[in-house]
Write a protein that holds these residues in place. Structure first.
Motif, short mmCIF file in Angstrom:
data_model
loop_
_atom_site.label_atom_id
_atom_site.label_comp_id
_atom_site.label_asym_id
_atom_site.label_seq_id
_atom_site.Cartn_x
_atom_site.Cartn_y
_atom_site.Cartn_z
N LYS A 449 37.56 23.74 -72.33
CA LYS A 449 35.26 23.15 -73.05
C LYS A 449 35.86 23.44 -74.72
CE LYS A 449 30.48 24.92 -74.05
NZ LYS A 449 29.75 25.74 -73.07
N GLN A 450 35.25 22.62 -75.46
CA GLN A 450 36.03 22.73 -76.89
C GLN A 450 37.10 22.11 -77.23
OE1 GLN A 450 33.46 25.42 -78.99
NE2 GLN A 450 33.43 26.26 -77.22
N LEU A 451 37.59 21.89 -76.84
CA LEU A 451 39.25 21.86 -76.97
C LEU A 451 40.01 20.43 -76.26
CD1 LEU A 451 40.63 24.87 -76.55
CD2 LEU A 451 39.86 24.55 -78.32
N TYR A 452 40.62 19.69 -75.08
CA TYR A 452 41.13 19.30 -74.92
C TYR A 452 41.36 18.73 -73.29
CZ TYR A 452 44.50 22.51 -73.67
OH TYR A 452 45.07 23.42 -73.79
N ASN A 453 41.51 17.85 -72.83
CA ASN A 453 41.68 17.51 -70.21
C ASN A 453 42.78 17.53 -70.42
OD1 ASN A 453 38.44 17.71 -71.13
ND2 ASN A 453 38.11 15.54 -70.59
N LEU A 454 43.62 17.70 -69.53
CA LEU A 454 44.53 17.68 -69.23
C LEU A 454 44.49 16.67 -67.32
CD1 LEU A 454 46.79 20.60 -69.68
CD2 LEU A 454 46.76 18.16 -71.12
N ASN A 455 45.14 16.25 -67.40
CA ASN A 455 45.42 16.01 -65.62
C ASN A 455 46.64 15.64 -65.55
OD1 ASN A 455 42.58 13.11 -65.97
ND2 ASN A 455 43.56 13.22 -67.69
N THR A 456 46.22 15.82 -64.51
CA THR A 456 48.09 16.40 -63.84
C THR A 456 48.78 15.56 -62.41
OG1 THR A 456 48.07 19.09 -65.02
CG2 THR A 456 49.56 18.24 -62.88
N PHE A 457 49.67 15.05 -62.39
CA PHE A 457 49.55 14.34 -61.15
C PHE A 457 50.70 14.77 -60.76
CE2 PHE A 457 47.63 11.28 -63.56
CZ PHE A 457 46.96 11.33 -62.53
#
Length: 756
Positions: A449-457
């Motif tokens: 929240k308030q920072l970034y999103n990370l997508n991990t595969f």
């Protein structure tokens, strides 16, 4: 003020008097305070004398009420509760859980205890010993005293074995190369009992299925010489003929869908003959090859207990059967043969499970997660396990610099496990644990929240196998991880401006290569004084790809799918030692060392592979990821809400004294030390490079904690404070009662489970 002090003194006196427990002693009786055991022989070594005295004290009955510095809190609570008429409620709990009734001297039988002592010392070879019992009284207390004269210990002069020509006697004679009894050693009855058990185990390995250790006895002749004995091993006359025979395996019958109501009457169409196995499986639930891998017996094999147990263990660890039972029966008309019958009750093939979890991590985040798991335990009819899971959760930091920056996670995971090695060539395992091949797929979206999103595969393919219950291996032939960030906020970008190293967190990362880990533990042996846990791992990334693509420069890295791939070697070891000090008291210690070396296509380890230190399961006097690297202080470069320091080298040392306070409440006193470092110099982080003064740069903290063991989970609270900062050579001043010092130094940790 004087009156207050007088009142306090009187109150303290009455509390201490109550704690002694003497008020609970009936008139005409005495409080039993324990036994004194003294061996009076001067010729016996002091160490041996003390060991015998300690053993004897453990045998004596009854046990006195426990005391602390002469006080007996259990008697205090017993008295405090008064008369209790109900079998439940607070007073009953106070009297019989916290409290204990007094152990009275009238319950002590001196003659009975003398017989126990005499029996014990004769069993260890002191046949001419004597014991004199007495007691001493002091007011309303009494103590038992036992004076022992051991005299000379008898030793083994000779061991005589059966000399007849039977197979049984011959096998007993062959087994004596591993005997526990040695000529010249002291006589000890326990060694004789252990020797009977050892011979029985050896005979079970040689086909004597119906033999029992009770058919063996030792005749002891103590008249042969001065303080020496002859041991004569004999077989009982009434030993049955069936116990004197060696047995071989005849038919191996398998019932893979057995229920308690089965009559075992089967039609011809339900019978499958596969190699040495006869399988009664009308529904064709399982492919026959799984039994060939699980069972160690074959026709005409000489029966042995090792293969018996290994076969059962393998069937159980397949994870497919709810109940596993086997039975060996004699074969009518075929002397010396056994039919091996296996009755297997399968678990439901498909199931769905919903889990709600409470969790904590080393970054001081606590939260909950929900998992929905679907599984198929026999996917391709060879006991393969397929699991598909969906998960979602939230993590929050209750206290600390990340407070308010919640983490939301959701995603899916699939695992397919084969109960065998899947390789181009067949690999046999002699372990009682089924080796496994595992395919793993994972997608996870993390929203900070308030920072970034990370997508991990992530995907991996590899093998897991156990040599035994202590040693375990995991080899991932390949593990591929791809990380991509989205929705990076202006707030986070502003932080990158102040601290460039934060950009590593949101970089695209492609990591692939083999990993290996080895785990050894004997912590399941609770009776041992010293137990250990060790896990060592190695992570290799991009080695083959770097060689093929000529990746030798981190300034112009080679790319796959337009993403630079990582190239590094990373090793880590986690060693733990547990010293059991008696009762519930334990000293637990841990040492962690890690080293990561980036080369070729990379200048440094990818962020998710770097080392971090600090937090609830690490250096508890410092917030998570707030230490180092080296003497560098990360708070200089950011606003204070986002410490996220990482390194290439890690050293961590922890020790914790654990003890039981009351029932489900346990306490601990601990000290932690450690730091991380960079291998290469970083001008943005002065003092971060690893050097010869690394021991002077350790962060050190200490504290106390409580552990609430609710059986289904352990809730842990720790209160810690720093003793030394990495940038300082001096230890900090401590002022526990100063409010300002408390505010700046005390760190509270809330976690689930033990830190190690």
């Amino acid at each position: 003020m004087k009156s207050y002090r007088l009142f306090l003194a009187i109150g303290t006196f009455f509390i201490i008097s109550s704690c002694t427990g003497l008020r609970a002693v009936p008139e005409g009786d005495l409080l039993y305070t324990g036994a004194k055991v003294k061996i009076e022989d001067k010729d016996i070594a002091r160490k041996e004398k003390k060991a015998i005295e300690t053993e004897i004290k453990e045998l004596l009955v009854p046990k006195p009420n426990k005391s602390i510095l002469g006080l007996r809190p259990s008697l205090f609570f017993y008295n405090l509760a008064g008369d209790v008429k109900k079998e439940k409620g607070f007073r009953h709990w106070l009297k019989y859980k916290l409290g204990k009734e007094p152990v009275l001297f009238s319950k002590v039988d001196l003659d009975y205890n003398s017989d126990i002592i005499q029996n014990y010392i004769e069993n260890i070879g002191y046949f001419n010993a004597t014991t004199i019992a007495d007691s001493t009284k002091n007011g309303k207390k009494a103590k038992a005293e036992y004076a022992i004269t051991l005299r000379k210990q008898y030793k083994i002069k000779s061991i005589t074995l059966p000399n007849d020509s039977t197979i049984l006697s011959k096998e007993i004679n062959k087994s004596m190369d591993k005997t526990l009894l040695k000529v010249g050693k002291p006589y000890n009855l326990q060694y004789i009992k252990n020797e009977r058990t050892r011979i029985d185990i050896r005979l079970k390995e040689k086909g004597f299925f119906y033999f029992d250790e009770n058919y063996i006895f030792f005749q002891v002749d103590s008249t042969v010489a001065n303080h020496e004995v002859d041991l004569i091993l004999k077989l009982k006359n009434e030993i049955p003929a069936i116990a004197q025979k060696q047995y071989r395996i005849n038919n191996i019958n398998i019932y893979p869908n057995f229920t308690i109501n089965d009559t075992l009457k089967t039609s011809k169409d339900s019978v499958i003959v596969y190699k040495d196995f006869t399988i009664y499986d009308k529904e064709r639930l399982f492919k026959p090859k799984i039994y060939d891998r699980a069972l160690y017996f074959h026709k005409e094999d000489l029966y042995n207990r090792t293969n018996h147990n290994l076969s059962l263990n393998r069937l159980i660890t397949l994870g497919t059967f709810k109940f596993v039972k086997n039975q060996f029966t004699t074969v009518e008309g075929k002397d010396g043969y056994l039919d091996a019958n296996y009755y297997l009750t399968p678990l439901p093939r498909k199931s769905i499970r919903v889990e709600v979890l409470a969790k904590t991590n080393s970054a001081n985040y606590n939260g909950s997660e929900i998992n929905v798991n679907w599984s198929n335990r026999n996917t391709f009819r060879a006991a393969e396990l397929l699991t598909i899971s969906a998960f979602g959760g939230i993590e929050v930091q209750i206290s600390g610099q990340n407070n308010g920056f919640n983490v939301y996670r959701f995603g899916g995971e699939a695992n397919l496990i084969w109960p065998r090695f899947i390789t181009p060539f067949r690999i046999e395992s002699s372990s009682g644990f089924v080796p496994r091949t595992k395919l793993h797929l994972l997608y996870e979206k993390q929203i900070r929240k308030q920072l970034y999103n990370l997508n991990t595969f992530k995907s991996s393919f590899g093998y897991l196998w156990k040599e035994n219950e202590r040693k375990e291996h995991e080899l991932k032939v390949t593990e591929i991880t791809f990380v991509n960030s989205t929705n990076v906020t202006d707030l986070y970008n502003q932080q990158i401006t102040d601290n460039e190293s934060l950009a590593k967190v949101i970089e695209k990362q492609l990591i692939f290569g083999p990993t290996y880990s080895y785990t050894y533990t004997n912590t399941m042996l609770k009776q041992k004084k010293h137990t250990f846990y060790f896990k060592g791992s190695m992570d290799l990334s991009g080695n083959a790809a770097g060689l093929l693509m000529g990746a030798n420069s981190s300034t112009e890295p080679k790319k796959i799918l337009d993403v630079p791939f990582s190239q590094f070697i990373k090793i880590e070891s986690d060693f733990r030692h547990y010293l059991n000090l008696g009762g519930e008291l334990q000293l637990a210690s841990r040492a962690i060392f890690g080293l990561g070396f980036a080369y070729g296509n990379s200048r440094e380890l990818p962020f998710i592979k770097q080392f971090f230190i600090g937090g609830t399961n690490s250096i508890r006097a410092f917030r998570a990821r707030s230490i180092g690297p080296g003497t560098f202080d990360g708070n200089i470069q950011n606003t204070g809400f986002l410490p996220d320091q990482s390194g290439d080298v890690k050293l961590e040392l922890n020790t914790e004294l654990r003890g039981k306070i009351y029932n489900f409440i346990k306490g601990a006193v601990f000290i932690d030390a450690g730091n991380i470092w960079l291998l290469n110099d970083n001008p943005l982080k002065p003092g971060s490079q690893f050097n010869g003064k690394f021991l002077e740069q350790l962060a050190i903290g200490t504290g106390v904690g409580l552990r609430f063991d609710f059986s289904f989970l352990i809730l842990r609270t720790d209160l810690a404070f720093p003793l030394k900062y990495p940038s300082s050579k001096e230890f900090n001043s401590i002022n526990l009662f100063d409010n300002s010092w408390q505010k700046n130094n005390l760190v509270f940790n809330l976690a689930i489970g033990y830190p190690f």
